[in-house]
Design an enzyme around this catalytic site. Sequence first.
Site, PDB file in Angstrom:
ATOM      1  N   GLU A   1     -35.333  15.323  73.788  1.00 47.22           N
ATOM      2  CA  GLU A   1     -34.018  15.988  73.738  1.00 47.22           C
ATOM      3  C   GLU A   1     -33.779  16.425  72.299  1.00 47.22           C
ATOM      4  O   GLU A   1     -32.896  15.912  71.615  1.00 47.22           O
ATOM      5  CB  GLU A   1     -32.892  15.079  74.223  1.00 47.22           C
ATOM      6  CG  GLU A   1     -31.590  15.842  74.426  1.00 47.22           C
ATOM      7  CD  GLU A   1     -30.388  14.941  74.640  1.00 47.22           C
ATOM      8  OE1 GLU A   1     -29.343  15.214  74.010  1.00 47.22           O
ATOM      9  OE2 GLU A   1     -30.492  13.982  75.411  1.00 47.22           O
TER      10      GLU A   1
ATOM     11  N   HIS B   1     -33.209  19.564  69.627  1.00 48.34           N
ATOM     12  CA  HIS B   1     -32.558  20.864  69.776  1.00 48.34           C
ATOM     13  C   HIS B   1     -32.829  21.825  68.627  1.00 48.34           C
ATOM     14  O   HIS B   1     -33.166  21.423  67.508  1.00 48.34           O
ATOM     15  CB  HIS B   1     -31.056  20.651  69.911  1.00 48.34           C
ATOM     16  CG  HIS B   1     -30.685  19.765  71.056  1.00 48.34           C
ATOM     17  ND1 HIS B   1     -30.994  20.079  72.361  1.00 48.34           N
ATOM     18  CD2 HIS B   1     -30.049  18.566  71.099  1.00 48.34           C
ATOM     19  CE1 HIS B   1     -30.545  19.115  73.164  1.00 48.34           C
ATOM     20  NE2 HIS B   1     -29.980  18.184  72.419  1.00 48.34           N
TER      21      HIS B   1
ATOM     22  N   HIS C   1     -27.831  18.459  80.402  1.00 45.33           N
ATOM     23  CA  HIS C   1     -27.355  18.117  79.065  1.00 45.33           C
ATOM     24  C   HIS C   1     -25.848  18.307  78.981  1.00 45.33           C
ATOM     25  O   HIS C   1     -25.286  19.189  79.638  1.00 45.33           O
ATOM     26  CB  HIS C   1     -28.050  18.995  78.020  1.00 45.33           C
ATOM     27  CG  HIS C   1     -27.774  18.584  76.614  1.00 45.33           C
ATOM     28  ND1 HIS C   1     -26.725  19.100  75.884  1.00 45.33           N
ATOM     29  CD2 HIS C   1     -28.389  17.683  75.804  1.00 45.33           C
ATOM     30  CE1 HIS C   1     -26.718  18.545  74.688  1.00 45.33           C
ATOM     31  NE2 HIS C   1     -27.703  17.676  74.619  1.00 45.33           N
TER      32      HIS C   1
ATOM     33  N   ASP D   1     -32.376  13.162  70.013  1.00 48.32           N
ATOM     34  CA  ASP D   1     -31.245  14.091  69.953  1.00 48.32           C
ATOM     35  C   ASP D   1     -31.155  14.737  68.569  1.00 48.32           C
ATOM     36  O   ASP D   1     -30.086  14.965  68.029  1.00 48.32           O
ATOM     37  CB  ASP D   1     -29.931  13.409  70.309  1.00 48.32           C
ATOM     38  CG  ASP D   1     -28.876  14.403  70.809  1.00 48.32           C
ATOM     39  OD1 ASP D   1     -29.184  15.602  70.903  1.00 48.32           O
ATOM     40  OD2 ASP D   1     -27.748  13.966  71.094  1.00 48.32           O
TER      41      ASP D   1
END
Length: 304
Positions: free
Chosen positions: A11, A13, A159, A267
Amino acid sequence: MATKPYIIALEEHYFDPEVKRHTVGQEPTNAPRIVQRLDDVDELRLREMDEAGIDMQVLSHANPGLQKLDAETAVRLARSANDRLHEAVRARPDRFAAFAAIPTPDPKAAADELERTVTRLRFKGALVNGLSNGRFLDDKRFWPIFERAQALDVPLYMHPAIPHPAVVEAYYKDYVEQYPSLLRAAWGFTVETATQGLRLVLSGVFDAYPRLKIILGHMGEGLPFYLWRISMGLARDGRGGRSFRDIFCEHFFMMEMGIDRILFSVDYPFVDNLPGTKWTETLPLCAEDKERLLNGNAKRLLKI
């Protein structure tokens, strides 16, 4: 000395520059340090991965993605953004993989773009940021996306995003000015995304597509900790059939389902890499289970 484990984080980004121009004011943060890292899929990102011992990131577009755009714009941007992400992955296939950004405002086009990115660009699935113009994805208009994901045998990552404006008004407005993160990681993200997961189970989509796989991050947005209570409560309605818990444990990935369903994520860049990998060193798991958590489950699910 123990061999360093191979670590896949999924995850993680970034910002596509063209999508970013169309979502000005909707970004998850304007903190310069975070924005710098969202804009980078090269040296800075790789250096920080190396410092934390992360071998591979599965890249996905940060909030708000394409979910709040009109259908025509979302479809146009999806193809170009995914093509650019493909170039970044192709430059470093040893370090990066990708989840597609799909234009959910046009469900048929979203299903087609999922297929294109998986079959032609070798993406590992897709990540969807929150509601699609205010609609949860259990709405049957979005089911072509689930049908295609099952046919392609790839997961969809649900998400979080900012809650629906009506929810913000009813639940959070009294505190948002003083605590803006209440809408995000502090609470709003969890409630909105857990509700998305719960609605998917209730909708019957998993009866229609029994091999569909869904990823929920952030420890399952709390749902694994409430599975017994949710199942018990829904059983009172007397509808019969499989329990909420049984359906959830079959189709979602994270701890309640057992070690084979737990996936590692950081994240990045909203969370620093190093605390994530340091945390794994303290886990009371045997070597085999830790290997599953850090890379084995991701390799199997994403076919890496």
